[in-house]
Design an enzyme around this catalytic site. Structure first.
Site, short mmCIF file in Angstrom:
data_model
loop_
_atom_site.label_atom_id
_atom_site.label_comp_id
_atom_site.label_asym_id
_atom_site.label_seq_id
_atom_site.Cartn_x
_atom_site.Cartn_y
_atom_site.Cartn_z
N SER A 1 -74.49 48.57 35.61
CA SER A 1 -75.37 49.71 35.40
C SER A 1 -76.59 49.43 34.55
O SER A 1 -77.57 50.18 34.63
CB SER A 1 -74.58 50.86 34.75
OG SER A 1 -74.12 50.49 33.46
N THR B 1 -75.00 50.14 23.83
CA THR B 1 -74.93 50.20 25.29
C THR B 1 -75.34 48.87 25.90
O THR B 1 -74.77 48.43 26.91
CB THR B 1 -75.83 51.33 25.81
OG1 THR B 1 -75.44 52.56 25.17
CG2 THR B 1 -75.68 51.49 27.30
N THR C 1 -53.12 65.96 31.51
CA THR C 1 -54.42 66.60 31.33
C THR C 1 -54.62 67.67 32.40
O THR C 1 -54.11 67.55 33.52
CB THR C 1 -55.57 65.57 31.38
OG1 THR C 1 -56.78 66.18 30.96
CG2 THR C 1 -55.75 65.00 32.77
N HIS D 1 -71.54 52.91 40.29
CA HIS D 1 -72.99 52.96 40.52
C HIS D 1 -73.35 52.57 41.95
O HIS D 1 -74.50 52.26 42.23
CB HIS D 1 -73.71 52.05 39.52
CG HIS D 1 -73.65 52.58 38.12
ND1 HIS D 1 -74.53 53.53 37.64
CD2 HIS D 1 -72.78 52.33 37.12
CE1 HIS D 1 -74.21 53.82 36.38
NE2 HIS D 1 -73.17 53.11 36.05
N THR E 1 -66.93 57.13 40.74
CA THR E 1 -67.26 58.32 39.97
C THR E 1 -67.69 59.44 40.90
O THR E 1 -68.17 59.19 42.02
CB THR E 1 -68.38 58.04 38.96
OG1 THR E 1 -68.59 59.19 38.15
CG2 THR E 1 -69.69 57.70 39.65
N LYS F 1 -72.21 60.83 39.62
CA LYS F 1 -73.49 60.14 39.81
C LYS F 1 -74.03 60.50 41.19
O LYS F 1 -74.58 61.57 41.36
CB LYS F 1 -73.31 58.65 39.57
CG LYS F 1 -72.97 58.35 38.10
CD LYS F 1 -72.84 56.90 37.81
CE LYS F 1 -72.68 56.63 36.32
NZ LYS F 1 -71.48 57.24 35.70
N SER G 1 -61.22 40.10 32.84
CA SER G 1 -62.26 41.14 32.79
C SER G 1 -63.64 40.50 32.70
O SER G 1 -63.88 39.62 31.86
CB SER G 1 -62.02 42.03 31.56
OG SER G 1 -63.01 43.01 31.42
N ARG H 1 -78.62 58.04 18.02
CA ARG H 1 -78.75 58.76 19.29
C ARG H 1 -79.18 60.20 19.05
O ARG H 1 -78.55 60.92 18.27
CB ARG H 1 -77.42 58.74 20.05
CG ARG H 1 -77.02 57.34 20.49
CD ARG H 1 -75.61 57.33 21.07
NE ARG H 1 -75.17 55.97 21.32
CZ ARG H 1 -75.16 55.39 22.52
NH1 ARG H 1 -75.60 56.07 23.56
NH2 ARG H 1 -74.75 54.16 22.67
#
Length: 419
Positions: free
Chosen positions: A186, A361, A274, A214, A242, A245, A134, A21
């Site tokens: 995606s 990916t 966090t 998405h 999200t 996006k 899943s 990458r």
């Protein structure tokens, strides 16, 4: 152990496989999306592949909300929501998100990855003898959440209702169950059979966890996603989305009933420990969500541009993978080196940024260019420049056969790394 030798060997193997990458150093111009500045080569380029699907990252409403809030309350949240207090823009954002999905409450995380991984890990670990089902093409964040949960897991073939029901039927009816799946996938651009999965969940008393990252902002009368478009939001236990996006900034969230949100707020380590989202970001996102709820014409323009680009590609013999049912236009190359070369030639010769998508990916043999037109790619000259560049690059790399059709047009069966 010679750690440097190990690291170098692993990186060299990645490079030889064509999967190393390299990041492109871009400077985007506020108010001029999809134009950007290629900082490395010092020239203008046009972005054709990012997930700022509606250009909301540069919308005046969003920028003004961020600027005004930063000047009013400062930049940071000051810590976790328990220690530092919950900043009010974040409360307003969660109210907007709950309303968007017709749910009682929402909970914001610092990324969609964190939302997926944290919620699935927490529920899978805390529900006694939980079983998670899943989809084979679920995102890496969902895979990690399932893995970290330690729960028994079953992977059903992608969008395969018969396989899912077979797995559900084999489980003790008394055990808690979670079906985790996405609405828009995606990389292939296909859409899940949400109603039918909800029917199975009702039949086998399973919770549903739907990832709409998405789809939020892009589908439905107010941008609530595929579930809103199909009138199914009330049938889903947890909707995850999200904020980085279509809404244009960053972050993730879940929307559910009060009890579920309160439970996760109280037990999910990835939320509790966090630092909270910064107030200016929360304010900008609330403005973005409000704007997209009230402006369906932006979604309509987006879909019209997607159709135009898809049709123009097909007219030149470059076909989008037949899996896609959405705004995502994946063009199969099927070879990591050629895919990288295609991306490089588009950038170097034509000032077009389309990142190659290689393993891990996507599965090996399904490497592709992933094209995501936005409503701001509606200039005819811009579209023709892009189409012409694609034809020239695909011809140079012999990705078009002599009849003018793309050589690689049929995708291989899709399956991500198992959770």
């Amino acid at each position: 152990m010679d750690y440097s030798r190990f690291l170098n060997r692993e990186l060299q193997q990645l490079k030889l496989a064509g999967n190393y990458r390299q990041f492109t150093d871009l400077v985007r111009h506020a108010g001029q999306f999809p134009h950007a500045w290629d900082h490395t080569n010092q020239r203008e380029v046009i972005i054709w592949c990012n997930n700022d699907y509606l250009g909301m990252s540069q919308h005046p409403d969003v920028l003004n909300a961020i600027k005004n809030t930063a000047e009013s309350v400062g930049a940071g949240a000051g810590g976790t929501r328990n220690i530092a207090g919950t900043n009010h823009p974040l409360v307003e954002l969660e109210t907007e998100l709950a309303d968007l999905h017709g749910k009682e409450a929402a909970l914001v995380f610092n990324s969609g990855y964190m939302a997926n991984a944290t919620v699935l890990a927490t529920l899978g670990r805390k529900l006694p003898e939980c079983v998670i089902y899943s989809d084979a093409c679920n995102h890496a964040s969902m895979i990690e959440g399932v893995r970290y949960s330690g729960a028994e897991k079953h992977i059903f073939r992608h969008n395969d209702l018969k396989h899912l029901e077979r797995l559900l039927a084999q489980t003790d009816p008394e055990r808690p169950k979670i079906i985790a799946f996405e609405s828009v996938y995606s990389m292939d651009g296909d859409i899940a059979p949400i109603k039918e999965i909800c029917d199975l969940a009702d039949r086998y008393q399973a919770l549903t966890f739907l990832d709409e990252v998405h789809a939020v902002g892009l589908y439905g009368p107010r941008g609530g996603g595929i579930a809103e478009r199909e009138g199914l939001m009330d049938r889903l236990n947890i909707i995850q989305g999200t904020l980085g996006k279509a809404f244009g900034v960053m972050g993730g969230y879940i929307a559910a009933d009060h009890l579920m949100v309160d439970y996760l707020r109280s037990f999910a380590p990835g939320f509790i420990f966090t630092t909270a989202m910064a107030p200016p970001m929360a304010a900008g996102l609330a403005a973005s969500v409000r704007h997209l709820k009230a402006h369906p014409e932006l979604r309509e323009k987006h879909q019209a541009t997607v159709r135009k680009v898809r049709d123009r590609l097909a007219a030149e013999g470059i076909f989008v993978m037949p899996t896609t049912q959405s705004h995502i236009l994946p063009v199969l190359v099927g070879d990591p080196v050629l895919c990288r070369q295609a991306s490089h030639l588009l950038m170097e010769n034509y000032g077009i940024f389309v990142q190659h998508i290689n393993h891990p990916t996507v599965p090996k043999g399904t490497e592709r260019l992933r094209i995501t037109p936005t409503p701001l790619h509606d200039n005819e000259a811009m579209i023709e420049h892009f189409i012409g560049a694609m034809v020239l690059v695909f011809t140079e790399l012999k990705l078009l056969d002599t009849s003018g059709s793309a050589v690689s047009t049929t995708p291989q069966p899709q399956r991500r790394q198992a959770p």
